[in-house]
Design a protein around this motif. Structure first.
Motif, PDB file in Angstrom:
ATOM      1  N   THR A  23     109.498 106.249  95.618  1.00 28.38           N
ATOM      2  CA  THR A  23     109.855 107.670  95.779  1.00 28.38           C
ATOM      3  C   THR A  23     109.114 108.512  94.753  1.00 28.38           C
ATOM      4  N   GLY A  36     101.752 107.946  96.442  1.00 24.98           N
ATOM      5  CA  GLY A  36     102.434 109.115  95.903  1.00 24.98           C
ATOM      6  C   GLY A  36     101.491 110.130  95.284  1.00 24.98           C
ATOM      7  N   SER A  81     108.046 110.938  98.009  1.00 19.14           N
ATOM      8  CA  SER A  81     109.448 111.378  98.007  1.00 19.14           C
ATOM      9  C   SER A  81     109.739 112.402  99.111  1.00 19.14           C
ATOM     10  N   GLU A  82     108.704 112.973  99.714  1.00  9.83           N
ATOM     11  CA  GLU A  82     108.880 114.005 100.741  1.00  9.83           C
ATOM     12  C   GLU A  82     109.022 113.445 102.157  1.00  9.83           C
TER      13      GLU A  82
END
Length: 193
Positions: free
Chosen positions: A159, A138, A164-165
Motif C-alpha cells: 500500500t 508504488g 494505495s489508490e
C-alpha cells in the motif's frame, strides 16, 4: 558563399539527427528484443516483426511510438504468449501503456516496472504471474489504471505510494494475496522458528 553555408548547416543537422536517434532507438530495440527472448511460445507470431535488424521499433507490430519516435505503447493482449516478463521492460522510459492481458505469462513481476515513470496504464491481468507484487509499482506516480487480477500473485498487497489508490478489482482473483485492499487478513508470522 551563403549557399555553401546553408548546405553545410543542412549536412550538420542531418548528421546530428542520425547520431542522436539510434542510441535511443537502439536502447529501446535492445529492451524489446530481450522481452521477446523471454517469450517461449508465440503461436500467433505476434512478435515476428520484432527483429534487431529492423532498427525502428515503431514499425514493429503491436509497438506504438510517440511523435519523437519513442516507444509509447506495447499492446500484446490476447496473443497466447507464454513466457516470463523480462526485467528489461523497465528500460522503456517513455512507455505510457503496457498491455499484456490474457496471455500465459508467468514468473515474477519485475521490480524494474517501477522505472516506468511515464506509465499511465498497466494491464497484466489474466496471466500466471506469481510471487509478490513489487513495491516499486508504488513509485509510478502517473499510473491511473492497474490490472493485476486473475494471476497467481501471493503475499501482502503493498500500500505504498500510488498502489494505495487502487482497490479490490485491480487485484481480485489472486487467492494467495492478502491485506486490506483484498479484504483478507495476512497470516501472522510465527515467532517460533
Amino acid at each position: 558563399m551563403a549557399a555553401a553555408s546553408a548546405s553545410m548547416l543542412c549536412i550538420v543537422i542531418v548528421i546530428c539527427s542520425l547520431l542522436s536517434t539510434p542510441s535511443t532507438a537502439n536502447h529501446e530495440v535492445d529492451a524489446l528484443i530481450d522481452v521477446k527472448k523471454m517469450i517461449l511460445e508465440d503461436p500467433s507470431n505476434a512478435l515476428q516483426t520484432w527483429n534487431p535488424s529492423s532498427p525502428n521499433p515503431c514499425k514493429w507490430k503491436y509497438v506504438f511510438c510517440d511523435a519523437h519516435g519513442h516507444v509509447y505503447t506495447v499492446h500484446l493482449a490476447l496473443k497466447n504468449l507464454s513466457g516470463a516478463l523480462s526485467p528489461r521492460i523497465g528500460d522503456l522510459q517513455n512507455l505510457y501503456q503496457l498491455d499484456l492481458t490474457q496471455n500465459s505469462l508467468f514468473g515474477i513481476l519485475p521490480s524494474t516496472l517501477g522505472n516506468l515513470k511515464n506509465l499511465v496504464v498497466l494491464h497484466l491481468g489474466h496471466n500466471q504471474f506469481s510471487k509478490g507484487i513489487p513495491q516499486s509499482l508504488g513509485q509510478l506516480s502517473r499510473l491511473k489504471f492497474l490490472s493485476l487480477e486473475f494471476n497467481k500473485l501471493s503475499g501482502r498487497v503493498p500500500t505504498v505510494g500510488k498502489l494505495s489508490e487502487f482497490g479490490y478489482k485491480s487485484f481480485q482473483g489472486n487467492p494467495e494475496l492478502c491485506g486490506d485492499v483484498v479484504k483478507k487478513e495476512c497470516p501472522r508470522r510465527s515467532l517460533i522458528p
